[in-house]
Design an enzyme around this catalytic site. Structure first.
Site: not given
Ligand code: NAI
Length: 462
Positions: A43, A439
């Site tokens: 990682g 929206h």
């Protein structure tokens, strides 16, 4: 004399960070056998010492600010304090879960994970603890480290790098942040939210200097409001230890004192003593030089991630890793456009950008061919609800596509997904303008900016 055999693989990868493990996963999908070598945890920097733990700290910082400032939303709460042990437990928990997931992902028949320090000993072999892993292809993915400056000694206590900063067991009362780039601005933001006095020292004339100039100005304005101090335009000269902290001197003799100093002046490539040059790989100031197909020009050796000059970002590493695996498999993938790689700084306010700055676009296309439009988040309902300030700046070429999207304000990092599609698909303002944006979202601000640029603004003036 033949050496002990680690085996022969289609691909031997040195380094299991974002670039290396992405190459391993994609190569395995393409039915190639892989040896993935790393001396530390799978990682790499991103997962253990970079992106993930710092963003967890930044989220804790946001929670602290929201608690402190809750009254403006009519919510009564007191910020009693920051329990760093608790913050670290939360951060480490996030890392641990992702780490476990990654270990699981890499546990598959086509991938052999080799734990140990590797060295390139031939054009087609990496040696680990005396064992030789032969690769029909080799991918160098050894990553980067926190760089310091000549004469600036990192002691890990009072003069620290981001590695140490992630492990602090208390909130410093005051901090000097050397370097006003991405790491500098993110840690300055965290520590200020946690209550520290912070001063950033930056040699260039502005903070986040790689960003569009107007974005830097907005960050500086917001930081001033947050009482984050910064001194730009003067390089750092020296640091001395004092009785209970550090004293930094910048060019001209001005000094700043604090409990700790964070060195955030960039990251250097981890390429020393790994055998790269001995095998004929070209290094430039430590970086591995490749062609645009990430080939080093030596044998079947490729390089990916932070050791390749350019943006040192995890998602660039992922993409390069995928690219190289596909290249090796003969899929002839499309070359990665560096300008199309999204960039996000997760400070408060956040900065997100993709494509060219106004200055770069003018350089590339000519000043008279480039126009810009700034949409102020003041006109965006969701941003009003969040009480954030900022704007979205679009850069376009005359009669051509949008070549740059630059954003500043709370949470704008989450808008980069659409912005990068716009840039990478070479969208024209009119094409984006016809798409419906929900929206109320902050995303709507991107839609509004394109409506305006297409000559039909709705909630803005042209
Ligand atoms: P950086 O290159 O972004 O910033 C370093 C800053 O230090 C520059 O502005 C430079 O002018 C300044 N500096 C250099 N020498 C100096 C001196 N003598 N005195 C004063 N200032 C000086 O590098 P940074 O912030 O250390 O980050 C390293 C890498 O990690 C970057 O490539 C960055 O993109 C990556 N990163 C990305 C993050 C993200 O995507 N959110 C988060 C953190 C790091």
């Amino acid at each position: 004399m033949s050496q002990p055999d680690g085996g022969t693989f289609d691909v031997v990868i040195l380094g299991a960070g974002s670039g290396g493990y992405a190459a391993a996963l994609r190569a395995a999908q393409l039915d190639l056998s892989v040896a993935l070598i790393d001396k530390a945890e799978l990682g790499g920097t991103c997962l253990h010492r970079g992106c993930i733990p710092t963003k967890a700290l930044l989220h804790a910082a946001e929670v602290a600010d929201q608690t402190r400032e809750s009254e403006q939303f009519g919510v009564k709460a007191d910020l009693v304090g920051i329990d760093m042990a608790g913050v670290n437990a939360y951060k480490d928990g996030v890392v641990a879960r992702l780490y476990k997931g990654l270990q699981g992902l890499l546990k598959q028949p086509k991938i052999t994970v080799v734990q140990g320090a590797g060295k390139l000993v031939a054009k087609d072999a990496v040696e680990v603890d005396g064992k030789r892993y032969v690769g029909r292809n080799v991918v160098l993915a050894s990553g980067s480290y926190s760089r310091s400056l000549p004469g600036l000694e990192v002691d890990g206590k009072r003069v620290i790098t981001s590695d140490h900063a992630l492990k602090l067991d208390h909130v410093p009362s005051s901090a000097i942040v050397l370097g006003g780039g991405v790491i500098g601005c993110e840690f300055a933001s965290v520590w200020r939210s946690f209550g520290a006095d912070v001063t950033i020292l930056e040699a260039l004339p502005r903070l986040v200097a790689a960003e569009d100039e107007e974005i830097s100005k907005a960050v500086e304005r917001a930081f001033r409001k947050r009482k984050i101090n910064f001194k730009v335009g003067k390089p750092f000269e020296k640091v001395e230890l004092t009785d209970n902290g550090v004293r930094a001197t910048i060019q001209g003799g001005e000094t700043v004192e604090a409990e700790i100093l964070l060195v955030a002046v960039g990251r250097g490539p981890t390429t020393k003593d790994l055998g790269y040059e001995e095998q004929g790989v070209t290094l430039d100031r430590g970086f591995v030089i490749t062609n645009e197909r990430l080939h080093t020009g030596v044998g079947n050796i490729y390089a990916v991630g932070d050791i390749v000059p350019g943006l040192q970002l995890a998602h660039r590493g992922f993409q390069q890793g995928i690219f190289v695996a596909e290249e090796i498999a003969g899929l002839n993938p499309a070359v990665i456009d560096e300008a199309g790689i999204p960039r996000v700084t997760y400070s408060d306010p956040e900065v997100a950008s993709v494509g060219l700055t106004e200055a770069k676009a003018k350089e590339q296309y000519g000043a008279d061919k480039v126009s810009t439009y700034n949409y102020n988040l003041g006109g965006n309902g969701k941003s009003q609800i969040l009480k954030t300030a900022g704007f979205i700046k679009l850069v376009r070429v005359e009669d051509g596509p949008v070549v740059g999207v630059h954003m500043v304000g709370a949470r704008v990092g989450e808008l980069i997904g659409e912005a990068q599609l716009i840039y990478n698909w070479e969208a024209y303002p009119a094409e984006v303008a016809q798409l419906v944006h929900a929206h109320p979202t902050q995303n709507e601000a991107l839609g509004e900016a394109h409506l305006a640029l297409a000559g039909k603004p709705l909630h803005a003036h042209a």
